[in-house]
Design a protein around this motif. Structure first.
Motif, short mmCIF file in Angstrom:
data_model
loop_
_atom_site.label_atom_id
_atom_site.label_comp_id
_atom_site.label_asym_id
_atom_site.label_seq_id
_atom_site.Cartn_x
_atom_site.Cartn_y
_atom_site.Cartn_z
N GLY A 1 -0.36 5.69 -3.77
CA GLY A 1 -0.89 6.75 -2.91
C GLY A 1 0.10 7.16 -1.84
O GLY A 1 0.29 8.36 -1.58
N GLU B 1 3.47 6.71 -1.97
CA GLU B 1 4.66 7.31 -2.57
C GLU B 1 4.39 8.73 -3.08
O GLU B 1 5.27 9.59 -2.99
CB GLU B 1 5.17 6.44 -3.72
CG GLU B 1 5.78 5.14 -3.24
CD GLU B 1 6.10 4.18 -4.38
OE1 GLU B 1 6.06 4.58 -5.56
OE2 GLU B 1 6.39 3.01 -4.08
N MET B 2 3.21 8.96 -3.62
CA MET B 2 2.91 10.29 -4.17
C MET B 2 2.77 11.35 -3.07
O MET B 2 3.11 12.51 -3.29
CB MET B 2 1.63 10.27 -5.00
CG MET B 2 1.77 9.56 -6.32
SD MET B 2 0.23 9.57 -7.21
CE MET B 2 0.69 10.65 -8.56
N ASN B 3 2.27 10.95 -1.93
CA ASN B 3 1.98 11.91 -0.88
C ASN B 3 2.88 11.80 0.34
O ASN B 3 2.84 12.65 1.21
CB ASN B 3 0.52 11.78 -0.45
CG ASN B 3 -0.40 12.12 -1.59
OD1 ASN B 3 -0.53 13.27 -1.96
ND2 ASN B 3 -1.03 11.11 -2.18
N ASN C 1 2.66 9.81 2.85
CA ASN C 1 2.07 9.39 4.12
C ASN C 1 1.14 8.20 3.91
O ASN C 1 0.59 8.00 2.82
CB ASN C 1 1.35 10.55 4.82
CG ASN C 1 0.16 11.07 4.06
OD1 ASN C 1 -0.66 10.30 3.59
ND2 ASN C 1 0.05 12.38 3.95
N ALA D 1 -2.74 8.60 2.76
CA ALA D 1 -3.04 8.69 1.33
C ALA D 1 -3.09 7.30 0.70
O ALA D 1 -3.95 7.02 -0.14
CB ALA D 1 -2.01 9.56 0.62
#
Length: 186
Positions: free
Chosen positions: A52, A54-56, A58, A61
């Motif tokens: 979460g 790494e994908m966003n 922040n 997430a």
């Protein structure tokens, strides 16, 4: 021993639990299997948090992914029982994380890690087999590269991950004379 591995249930979870059966209390209460499930649940939760994040980019997430996972009553139940689901979810999360990282970096080591997780997932539950063609298709399409390079990446992933089902079919052929004995055996 090897002769005790049957054909219906994939072996990885049981191979991880088997050493804990030495302790009679862990065996009779089912706690040995629950310990493996809880450990897999905890590691999956950690990697979901990381995914979460790494994908966003922040922490919110990551925390949202973690809270959603930890707040799911069904997951808490599965994590506390000696079932294969927690371990399978761990491998699926690691496949997704590895493929996400491969999409971003293009590094072969991240693809190899995703393929290894898919291999282990394919030896945990048959659901892991279902994931393989979709993951291979993702590898084929996730990066803008020349088609021969894409095909090599997808083939690499497919071969490494596909060794799991292949070994299971080989096991069934060797032990029962029927590679799909897990499906149509007694």
């Amino acid at each position: 021993g090897y002769d005790e591995i049957g054909s219906g249930w994939l072996p990885l979870y049981h191979l991880l639990v088997a050493p804990l059966a030495v302790n009679n209390t862990l065996w009779r209460t089912g706690l040995g299997g629950s310990l493996v499930s809880m450990a897999a649940f905890a590691v999956a939760a950690w990697f979901l948090f990381r995914l979460g994040f790494e994908m966003n980019g922040n922490l919110a997430a990551g925390w949202l992914a973690l809270i959603g996972f930890l707040g799911c009553a069904n997951m808490l139940y599965v994590a506390s029982t000696p079932l294969t689901e927690s371990l399978n979810i761990l491998w699926a999360v690691l496949v997704v994380r590895g493929l996400f990282r491969f999409q971003r970096s293009g590094r072969l080591i991240t693809l190899a890690c995703a393929a290894l997780a898919a291999f282990l997932g394919a030896l945990t539950r048959y659901d892991g087999w279902y994931l393989l063609p979709f993951a291979a298709l993702f590898v084929l399409l996730c990066r803008r590269r020349p088609w021969p390079d894409r095909l090599l990446d997808a083939a690499f992933f497919s071969v490494v991950a596909g060794v799991g089902p292949f070994l299971w079919l080989l096991h069934n052929l060797h032990r029962y004379g029927n590679p799909i004995d897990f499906y149509n055996g007694p």
